[in-house]
Design a protein around this motif. Structure first.
Motif, PDB file in Angstrom:
ATOM      1  N   LYS A 169       7.619  10.851  40.841  1.00  0.00           N
ATOM      2  CA  LYS A 169       6.319  10.886  41.512  1.00  0.00           C
ATOM      3  C   LYS A 169       5.274  11.578  40.650  1.00  0.00           C
ATOM      4  O   LYS A 169       4.076  11.316  40.776  1.00  0.00           O
ATOM      5  CB  LYS A 169       6.432  11.614  42.855  1.00  0.00           C
ATOM      6  CG  LYS A 169       7.169  10.819  43.902  1.00  0.00           C
ATOM      7  CD  LYS A 169       7.259  11.582  45.205  1.00  0.00           C
ATOM      8  CE  LYS A 169       8.018  10.798  46.248  1.00  0.00           C
ATOM      9  NZ  LYS A 169       8.155  11.532  47.509  1.00  0.00           N
ATOM     10  N   LYS A 170       5.711  12.451  39.744  1.00  0.00           N
ATOM     11  CA  LYS A 170       4.788  13.187  38.882  1.00  0.00           C
ATOM     12  C   LYS A 170       4.359  12.386  37.651  1.00  0.00           C
ATOM     13  O   LYS A 170       3.409  12.756  36.978  1.00  0.00           O
ATOM     14  CB  LYS A 170       5.438  14.489  38.402  1.00  0.00           C
ATOM     15  CG  LYS A 170       5.792  15.447  39.511  1.00  0.00           C
ATOM     16  CD  LYS A 170       6.524  16.642  38.953  1.00  0.00           C
ATOM     17  CE  LYS A 170       7.058  17.534  40.050  1.00  0.00           C
ATOM     18  NZ  LYS A 170       7.847  18.648  39.509  1.00  0.00           N
ATOM     19  N   LYS A 204      13.720  11.556  42.021  1.00  0.00           N
ATOM     20  CA  LYS A 204      12.636  10.912  42.776  1.00  0.00           C
ATOM     21  C   LYS A 204      11.363  11.770  42.717  1.00  0.00           C
ATOM     22  O   LYS A 204      10.266  11.249  42.508  1.00  0.00           O
ATOM     23  CB  LYS A 204      13.069  10.707  44.229  1.00  0.00           C
ATOM     24  CG  LYS A 204      12.063   9.993  45.079  1.00  0.00           C
ATOM     25  CD  LYS A 204      12.587   9.801  46.489  1.00  0.00           C
ATOM     26  CE  LYS A 204      11.555   9.160  47.386  1.00  0.00           C
ATOM     27  NZ  LYS A 204      12.032   9.033  48.762  1.00  0.00           N
ATOM     28  N   SER A 205      11.525  13.088  42.864  1.00  0.00           N
ATOM     29  CA  SER A 205      10.334  13.943  42.838  1.00  0.00           C
ATOM     30  C   SER A 205       9.719  13.974  41.436  1.00  0.00           C
ATOM     31  O   SER A 205       8.498  14.048  41.297  1.00  0.00           O
ATOM     32  CB  SER A 205      10.682  15.357  43.298  1.00  0.00           C
ATOM     33  OG  SER A 205      11.499  16.010  42.347  1.00  0.00           O
TER      34      SER A 205
END
Length: 103
Positions: free
Chosen positions: A58-59, A54-55
């Protein structure tokens, strides 16, 4: 002299040497981990994987609608051109083969 006795003793009983190696492997300093801890670690690793995914998502810099449209049209045109080239080559080689065979 003591070295020769030690060598002859270990050579005389290879079964004992195997037992000692197994005992050393069994007791190599690792602790027994209960099943519940293994299960918790397993699900913890799965949770961490999804959190990291998920992180990372986001990028990501996602393309705009215009970029997607342009790229899609480019791919479709290239596929159509490649299909036409392959069809023409198939017809040409098929005609040559028919001339050679005489069917």
């Amino acid at each position: 002299m003591a070295d020769k006795k030690a060598v002859s003793q270990t050579a005389a009983k290879p079964e004992d040497a195997k037992v000692e190696k197994k005992a050393k492997k069994a007791d190599d300093g690792k602790k027994k981990v209960p099943l519940t801890t293994k299960v918790k670690n397993f699900f913890g690793r799965i949770r961490k994987y999804f959190r990291d995914t998920k992180s990372e998502l986001k990028k990501v810099v996602w393309p705009s609608k215009q970029d997607v449209r342009t790229n899609t049209i480019t791919v479709i045109v290239v596929v159509i051109i490649a299909a036409l080239v392959l069809i023409l080559l198939d017809l040409a080689f098929g005609g040559i083969i028919q001339l050679l065979i005489g069917a």
